[in-house]
Design an enzyme around this catalytic site. Sequence first.
Site, mmCIF file in Angstrom:
data_model
loop_
_atom_site.group_PDB
_atom_site.id
_atom_site.type_symbol
_atom_site.label_atom_id
_atom_site.label_comp_id
_atom_site.label_asym_id
_atom_site.label_seq_id
_atom_site.Cartn_x
_atom_site.Cartn_y
_atom_site.Cartn_z
ATOM 1 N N THR A 88 22.949 -35.628 21.393
ATOM 2 C CA THR A 88 23.757 -35.342 20.411
ATOM 3 C C THR A 88 23.365 -34.945 19.341
ATOM 4 O O THR A 88 23.841 -34.423 18.196
ATOM 5 C CB THR A 88 24.962 -35.976 20.691
ATOM 6 O OG1 THR A 88 23.914 -37.383 19.714
ATOM 7 C CG2 THR A 88 26.047 -37.323 21.511
ATOM 8 N N ASP A 137 0.763 -1.388 -0.016
ATOM 9 C CA ASP A 137 -0.212 -0.165 -0.312
ATOM 10 C C ASP A 137 0.722 1.265 0.068
ATOM 11 O O ASP A 137 2.018 1.077 0.268
ATOM 12 C CB ASP A 137 -1.135 -0.612 1.229
ATOM 13 C CG ASP A 137 -1.987 1.556 1.622
ATOM 14 O OD1 ASP A 137 -2.442 1.368 0.178
ATOM 15 O OD2 ASP A 137 -2.288 2.006 2.261
ATOM 16 N N ASN A 176 19.636 -38.751 19.394
ATOM 17 C CA ASN A 176 18.478 -37.946 18.256
ATOM 18 C C ASN A 176 18.158 -36.467 19.461
ATOM 19 O O ASN A 176 17.680 -35.289 18.166
ATOM 20 C CB ASN A 176 17.424 -38.611 17.835
ATOM 21 C CG ASN A 176 17.070 -39.266 16.554
ATOM 22 O OD1 ASN A 176 18.657 -39.665 16.609
ATOM 23 N ND2 ASN A 176 16.549 -40.509 16.106
ATOM 24 N N ASN A 200 20.013 -39.284 10.988
ATOM 25 C CA ASN A 200 19.293 -39.982 11.214
ATOM 26 C C ASN A 200 19.838 -41.058 9.623
ATOM 27 O O ASN A 200 19.161 -42.015 10.109
ATOM 28 C CB ASN A 200 17.325 -39.529 11.342
ATOM 29 C CG ASN A 200 17.399 -39.556 11.851
ATOM 30 O OD1 ASN A 200 18.142 -38.271 12.647
ATOM 31 N ND2 ASN A 200 16.127 -39.226 12.518
ATOM 32 N N GLU A 215 21.689 -43.854 11.132
ATOM 33 C CA GLU A 215 21.460 -44.497 11.992
ATOM 34 C C GLU A 215 20.150 -45.699 10.939
ATOM 35 O O GLU A 215 20.737 -47.083 11.243
ATOM 36 C CB GLU A 215 20.491 -43.859 13.269
ATOM 37 C CG GLU A 215 21.580 -42.846 14.007
ATOM 38 C CD GLU A 215 20.444 -42.076 14.223
ATOM 39 O OE1 GLU A 215 19.316 -42.174 14.717
ATOM 40 O OE2 GLU A 215 21.145 -40.848 15.022
#
Length: 909
Positions: free
Chosen positions: A740, A339, A737, A697, A700
Amino acid sequence: MSEQRTEMPWHSRPVEDVFEAMDSGPDGLSEAEASRRLEEYGPNEIRDDEEISPLAIFVDQFRDVLIYLLIFAALISLAVGLLPGHEPEYVDAALIALILLANGIFGFVQDYQAEKSIEALKDLSTPDATVIREGERHVVDSTDVVPGDVIVIEGGDAIPADARLVETASLETDESALTGESATVRKDSGPVEADAPIAERTGMVYMNTSAVRGRGRAVVTETGMDTEVGAIAEQLSETEDTQTPFQKEVDQLGRTIGLGIMAIIVFVGIIQLLFTGAGPISTLLVAITLAVAAVPEGLPAVVTLTLALGSRRLLSKNALVRRLPVVESLGSVDVILTDKTGTLTEDEMTVRRIYTNGHEYDVTGTGTTPTGEFEHDDEEIEPDPLEPILRCGTICNNAERAPPDEDDPFFGDPTEVALKVSAEKAGIEPTVERVREVPFSSARKRMTVVTGDGAAYMKGAPEVVLERCDRIRDGGEVVELTDERRQAILDRNQSFAIDALRVLGFAEQSGVDPEADDDEIEDGMVFLGLQGMIDPAREEVPDAVADCRRAGIDVIMATGDNRETATAIGEQVGFDPAGAMTGSEVEALSEEELSDAVEDVEIFARMAPDQKVRVLEAVLSHGHNVAMTGDGVNDAPALKRADVGVSMGERGTDVAQQSSDMVLLDDNFASIRDAVAEGRGVFDNIRKFVNFLLSANAGEVLAVFFGVLIGSTLFPDQFASQSQALILTPVMLLWINLVTDGLPALALGVDPKTDGIMERPPRGADEPVINRHSLLLILAFGLIYAGIGLPLFFHGLSVSGDLVVAQTLLFTFIVIGEIIQAQILRWPYGLSLFSNTWLVGALASSIVLHLGVLYTPVNSFFDVVALGWTHWLWMAVAIGAFTILGTALVLGLDRLDNSHGRTEGRSPS
């Protein structure tokens, strides 16, 4: 009846017809009829269907695919206890539940605080209204005003409803909150064309606007949700709250991870049952382990904290975030639809140019502070030559200074305030007594006052004032106003108007009889000159607009002001005026034509609320991420529809603030530039820790996946002898998870912004958090973790014959590997380890905590053993290989991206 009234063009109908249609008259309604209509039409208020529900906000924290997966894993951990000979996995279930609760509470606190903060900005007062009922004045609550009521309007009153004016006396209203028009609107009771836009319906007044000066009476035609403001509110209620681009990405990420996890669990289960001879319980436990390994438990908390910290930094810069994901989304916008009034401009009229004595002068300074200089030919001058015209402007004036405890420094019309301030810049204060006023009216287009010393002062439309003059002050002398001089003044007036200045003419004469009639007082005057004023651009806006454009962000203006004013301000702040369009021109375009136009046009003027939404939709159709800024009621629909709606905190209306995602508490457009930079930094940090969490992950998951298959084949005795023989236990994975992974990830969320962050283009609208670069990084790091960790695991198992030793080695390797990886991922951003002291502390804490797990009695809880020096030698070799491969991977991918011209998320250097 309500629907019929809403469609009626009241502004084009004579007053008599309106009274007849409303079954009312000059004496108003009876009290009985007013009560009946109040019952029929309901209270005169805008319904707000949205209320803050703490429970709903809390429940929203758990509506996520990853959360559902963790809840499922927790339930399975407990369900194992229902099988013969097995105990429930209370520790696993309790840890998962604790994670879920902590994430939920953290997100709830942030969202609830933002909602309460914006609620505190609302003005909860309900103004009164003066109505005529049964021929007498009554002051009633504005919510009790009904259709057919005759309302009395005085300067300073809030207009309680939409109404057709019956009579006026110098009435002017401020409709900027509704139309975006910065100048006051002069009102009269005459009808106008049926297709006239709201800003030009001079015979109507509207709810949520205010009377600036004069007085009038009007018959109420619409109340509550049937008003123009109500129509906007209705439009808002029909507009669904849209997710920010980042929310969509996070949701998609969660679904992708969830589907991937389920696929892996099913695949590993089939392999185990068919080829390894594992029993159903062992298979189920591996499934739980894989679920815990694959789900980045810390991701929701880290995302929330990173966004919360970003919102806190923005709050320190006067930007209040209502929804946390907006912090990141601001960094990804590539179009800002803004605007003008109060956003790009000061929302205060300021005299910028004066023509008098045959010369033109510039006036510096803005706003209501009387600081500034007078310049001629770019040189500062003393204001003596301007004294007559400045004195006339401040005497022929009804504005006055407000007491120090008032919010606004002046009472009165913004135009007259500007004249007061221009005189104060020259040190001129009115010291004479006013004995008579011939008031301004829309028919006369001029105002005259007579002072006690017999002098008359006039101001008004230049051509009207000229008609009343036969002489002119020129070069310090009063000379005849010839046709040539008259034309020169008109030409100068036209040049001022071309520059979008609102121009007034001024005249005076002495020896006036205060008792004379109006025409005699206003005849034969001496023309003094012209003063041109404008609502000026904010000083910092041109640089802010330029910075946005350098950052690859297109900026488009959509305003309720006329084309001339919009283009003039636009040019000052860096917009291209070529091709500027009005709302009526937009209305005439098809969707396809408008979609093409918005790619080239930078200024849209005289825009109605629905037209602003059409322009926004056209921009969005090109796949842009759009931020919409505004402060008025008319901006609310577009604010809600935009990817990021940004309202103003000082000048912004409640409706605009409630419809927005972020509120600029200082109304400063430049704060958006800072918000964009902050958002880009937040996204960089999010990408860093998402890469960090998911690659760990992935390591893992791959370690558990391949480890179970290889272990069942190479070491059948060790794996078959224990029903819970796993590569890593769920407790170990949760520790990795949460601690660390979690602590360094949280610290990565507060990494400093990369140098040159506003010198790169925004990321593409179709580029997700996990792009090609990230996907390769995650998969490659996962393979590195598994490729180095599993040989270490099986070497330890072969030498010691003890599965716990092997698990401890792999457990420790992943922990130390993640500590190193946290810094490896920051190198392409040009960040040293010590540029983030929180990260140093997080990495040190992770090491200390893990050593505590290994070498204190806590190790029995984790089923790990203390490692000896021989184990650490093996570990050193594995970590060295990990560091070399990880560094080569990150730097190699970075060079590959740079060779293809992709530098998103990195310093240009």
